[in-house]
Design a protein around this motif. Structure first.
Motif, mmCIF file in Angstrom:
data_model
loop_
_atom_site.group_PDB
_atom_site.id
_atom_site.type_symbol
_atom_site.label_atom_id
_atom_site.label_comp_id
_atom_site.label_asym_id
_atom_site.label_seq_id
_atom_site.Cartn_x
_atom_site.Cartn_y
_atom_site.Cartn_z
ATOM 1 N N ILE A 93 0.836 -1.328 -0.121
ATOM 2 C CA ILE A 93 0.194 -0.037 -0.051
ATOM 3 C C ILE A 93 0.761 1.388 -0.014
ATOM 4 C CG2 ILE A 93 -1.489 1.248 1.348
ATOM 5 C CD1 ILE A 93 -2.728 -1.270 2.490
ATOM 6 N N LEU A 94 2.016 1.274 0.879
ATOM 7 C CA LEU A 94 3.030 2.518 0.801
ATOM 8 C C LEU A 94 3.378 2.620 -0.444
ATOM 9 C CD1 LEU A 94 4.394 2.002 4.562
ATOM 10 C CD2 LEU A 94 2.459 3.327 3.744
ATOM 11 N N LEU A 97 1.176 4.181 -2.822
ATOM 12 C CA LEU A 97 0.763 5.534 -2.571
ATOM 13 C C LEU A 97 1.944 6.426 -2.996
ATOM 14 C CD1 LEU A 97 -1.055 5.253 0.967
ATOM 15 C CD2 LEU A 97 -1.959 5.819 -1.199
ATOM 16 N N SER A 98 3.205 5.627 -2.979
ATOM 17 C CA SER A 98 4.421 6.525 -3.406
ATOM 18 C C SER A 98 4.301 6.906 -4.892
ATOM 19 C CB SER A 98 5.542 5.721 -2.845
ATOM 20 O OG SER A 98 5.623 5.942 -1.550
ATOM 21 N N ILE A 100 1.720 6.680 -6.779
ATOM 22 C CA ILE A 100 0.564 7.763 -7.273
ATOM 23 C C ILE A 100 0.858 9.192 -6.984
ATOM 24 C CG2 ILE A 100 -1.932 8.490 -6.683
ATOM 25 C CD1 ILE A 100 -2.465 5.749 -5.761
ATOM 26 N N ALA A 101 1.779 9.329 -5.828
ATOM 27 C CA ALA A 101 2.456 10.700 -5.691
ATOM 28 C C ALA A 101 3.289 11.133 -6.542
ATOM 29 C CB ALA A 101 3.003 10.658 -4.171
ATOM 30 N N TRP A 129 5.912 0.687 -8.685
ATOM 31 C CA TRP A 129 4.621 0.018 -9.097
ATOM 32 C C TRP A 129 5.300 -1.564 -9.126
ATOM 33 C CZ3 TRP A 129 0.167 1.021 -8.165
ATOM 34 C CH2 TRP A 129 -0.481 2.214 -8.334
ATOM 35 N N THR A 132 5.563 -2.497 -5.853
ATOM 36 C CA THR A 132 4.247 -2.906 -5.312
ATOM 37 C C THR A 132 3.627 -4.130 -5.555
ATOM 38 O OG1 THR A 132 3.793 -0.494 -5.357
ATOM 39 C CG2 THR A 132 1.822 -1.959 -5.120
#
Length: 207
Positions: A93-94, A97-98, A100-101, A129, A132
């Motif tokens: 998840i982290l 989020l990174s 996406i940022a 990604w 991830t």
């Protein structure tokens, strides 16, 4: 010279009132154990412990047969696998989020003309990604192995030990900062599953 003569010094000693030809009272009869009849077949020899009957010997250190429930160490290893899986999902998840940022920063109007940043953002976004997906797969594998502890055979035990060793190594390098907890948990998993009670559980007969 007669051996029956009581005064014969070369004859066998006779007890008082004892008839000739019989052993003296209180002496064991030659050829038989003292105090009883000859040993019957199947009885244990005198002075030796009797072996347990076939089928009642211990299995993998468990008296009376194979273990019927998961040993405590293996239960602890299963819980640790679930913890590792949860940490992996949180890490995925982290990373997401990174990613996406980074993608959001890439679309910033003030940075669209910065070629170096756009190239770095493309690379970073792809790497994030990729991390991830890899971290999520590793977490799903940890949870699946934890579920299979209850019914898995020796192949699951070997897979768990390999998984734990690889997790411990990855926790040291390259993820030393965020992987220390994974390293400690993975080492404990490998130790608990690799013990004799773990081997007895995974190698137990299945009917």
């Amino acid at each position: 010279m007669s051996y029956g003569d009581a005064n014969n010094p070369y004859g066998p000693p006779q007890g008082q009132g004892q008839q000739p030809g019989y052993p003296a009272q209180g002496q064991p009869n030659y050829g038989y154990p003292q105090g009883g009849a000859p040993q019957q077949p199947g009885q244990p020899a005198y002075g030796y412990p009797q072996a347990p009957p076939l089928g009642q010997q211990g299995y993998g250190g468990y008296p009376g047969g194979a273990p019927t429930e998961i040993p405590g160490g293996v239960k602890a290893a299963r819980v640790m696998l679930f913890v590792i899986g949860g940490l992996q999902v949180l890490g995925a998840i982290l990373f997401a989020l990174s990613a996406i940022a980074v993608s959001a920063a890439k679309n910033d109007e003030t940075l669209k003309d910065d070629v170096q940043f756009q190239q770095l953002a493309d690379y970073s976004s792809g790497v994030l990604w990729g991390f991830t997906v890899a971290v999520l797969i590793w977490g799903v594998l940890a949870i699946w192995l934890g579920v299979k502890v209850g019914s898995g055979a020796n192949g699951i035990r070997v897979t768990i030990m390999v998984f734990a060793i690889l997790t411990a190594i990855l926790g040291i390098y390259p993820f030393i900062v965020i992987g220390l907890a994974h390293t400690v948990l993975a080492i404990l998993v490998a130790v608990f599953v690799g013990k004799s009670d773990g081997a007895a559980w995974f190698n137990r007969p299945r009917y």
